[in-house]
Design a protein around this motif. Structure first.
Motif, short mmCIF file in Angstrom:
data_model
loop_
_atom_site.label_atom_id
_atom_site.label_comp_id
_atom_site.label_asym_id
_atom_site.label_seq_id
_atom_site.Cartn_x
_atom_site.Cartn_y
_atom_site.Cartn_z
N CYS A 1 -48.86 16.21 -61.09
CA CYS A 1 -49.94 15.65 -61.08
C CYS A 1 -50.88 15.73 -62.21
O CYS A 1 -51.38 16.98 -62.70
CB CYS A 1 -50.79 15.95 -59.97
N ARG B 1 -56.58 15.99 -63.40
CA ARG B 1 -56.54 16.95 -62.18
C ARG B 1 -57.14 18.07 -62.37
O ARG B 1 -57.66 18.88 -61.48
CB ARG B 1 -54.94 16.97 -61.90
N ILE C 1 -54.58 16.58 -52.62
CA ILE C 1 -53.78 16.13 -53.90
C ILE C 1 -52.91 17.24 -54.17
O ILE C 1 -51.60 17.20 -55.08
CB ILE C 1 -54.57 15.91 -55.03
N LYS C 2 -53.20 18.51 -54.00
CA LYS C 2 -52.52 19.88 -54.71
C LYS C 2 -51.18 19.94 -53.85
O LYS C 2 -50.48 20.80 -54.42
CB LYS C 2 -53.29 21.08 -54.28
N TYR D 1 -53.18 13.12 -63.39
CA TYR D 1 -54.44 12.47 -63.14
C TYR D 1 -54.60 12.06 -61.81
O TYR D 1 -53.32 11.51 -61.08
CB TYR D 1 -54.92 11.21 -64.12
N CYS D 2 -55.60 11.91 -61.17
CA CYS D 2 -55.77 11.59 -59.83
C CYS D 2 -56.83 10.25 -59.56
O CYS D 2 -57.59 10.16 -60.62
CB CYS D 2 -56.47 12.70 -58.92
#
Length: 301
Positions: free
Chosen positions: A99, A168, A93-94, A101-102
């Motif tokens: 970003c 995040r 995700i990084k 919220y995941c």
């Protein structure tokens, strides 16, 4: 502006796997939900995968860099199943910015069209972590073309955890070790991390937001991969997370004593020993607060 990153981990399988039918349904339902959302410009769909799994991922998903290790690399006693580690998946995700919220869901979890808009509404209420339980549908559904019928089918509830939304910044606090996906104790690990580090978590046990093809609740557990995940959780993760546990932040924590005791002890992803420890801690806090109140009233006389 709140930006959501939804990451999944597709895997190329043959017709003997349930995922052969489930994944196309998952892909299409996610794309439909994003297109349906009034916040679509704030939603990024992405995947991370092994190199051999890239070819069948549809357009609409950003393919992040490949995974370069599996549980077979960290536990040499395991054979045959090249299962990714959840920490490696979430760390991808990084690679996406911005970003805020995941979202992580298993690849056999499909979304209702209103899924993302509902999540946005909950986030607007200040929740920094959300766990959403799925609905179970009959395995008579095998085609993407059946999606309208699946949307209309309420199905049955499921007690397990397989859809996780989180801020995040919480990712940097997670303790995930070598837990692999596709095996029990993945959900245990994620939910215990979320409800340890989130300030205002939300548990949604019975909403019509996600669904899964198949009515099973518990999957077979007597295999070496299960033993691996279970061992890693209890020996390495649980001791590190335990100091952060609070009864009120866990599922059922705000229910009355009899209700939370029954529900906690019946849920296969929560543990009686943990509940009893938290209940004892909670009772001691209540007693202390009561005695302190008596003390202060005496002093005021």
């Amino acid at each position: 502006m709140t930006h959501l990153i939804h990451i999944i981990n597709p895997v190329k399988v043959d017709k003997n796997s349930d995922l052969y039918y489930a994944q196309p349904i998952t892909f299409e339902s996610i794309l439909v939900a994003k297109n349906f959302s009034k916040h679509k410009e704030k939603i990024t769909l992405c995947t991370t995968q092994f190199e051999e799994d890239r070819s069948f991922i549809p357009e609409g998903f950003i393919q992040l860099s490949n995974l370069n290790q599996s549980v077979l690399d960290v536990n040499l006693d395991l054979k045959t199943r090249k299962l990714p580690l959840i920490k490696d998946i979430l760390n991808k995700i990084k690679e996406i910015d911005p970003c805020d919220y995941c979202i992580y869901t298993n690849v056999d979890i499909a979304l209702m069209p209103h899924f993302y808009d509902t999540v946005f509404q909950y986030l607007e209420k200040g929740h920094d972590a959300i766990v959403i339980n799925r609905r179970r549908l009959s395995n008579k559904y095998t085609k993407v073309e059946d999606l309208p019928l699946m949307y209309a089918d309420l199905g049955k509830s499921h007690p397990g955890f397989d859809c996780f939304v989180f801020k995040r910044s919480l990712l940097d606090a997670f303790i995930l070790e070598s837990i692999c996906v596709g095996i029990s104790f993945l959900e245990v690990t994620l939910v215990h991390n979320l409800f340890s580090f989130a300030k205002k978590p939300l548990y949604i046990p019975d909403a019509h937001l996600t669904f899964h093809i198949g009515m099973d609740v518990l999957v077979p557990r007597k295999n070496n991969f299960y033993k691996h995940n279970r061992s890693v959780f209890f020996k390495t993760i649980y001791p590190k997370l335990k100091p952060y546990f609070l009864l009120k932040t866990f599922p059922y924590g705000t229910l009355t004593f009899p209700n939370r005791m029954i529900k906690w002890m019946l849920n296969p992803s929560l543990f009686t020993m943990n509940y009893l420890s938290l209940e004892k801690k909670n009772i001691l806090q209540v007693i202390k607060a009561y005695l302190d109140e008596i003390r202060w009233r005496i002093l005021q006389r």
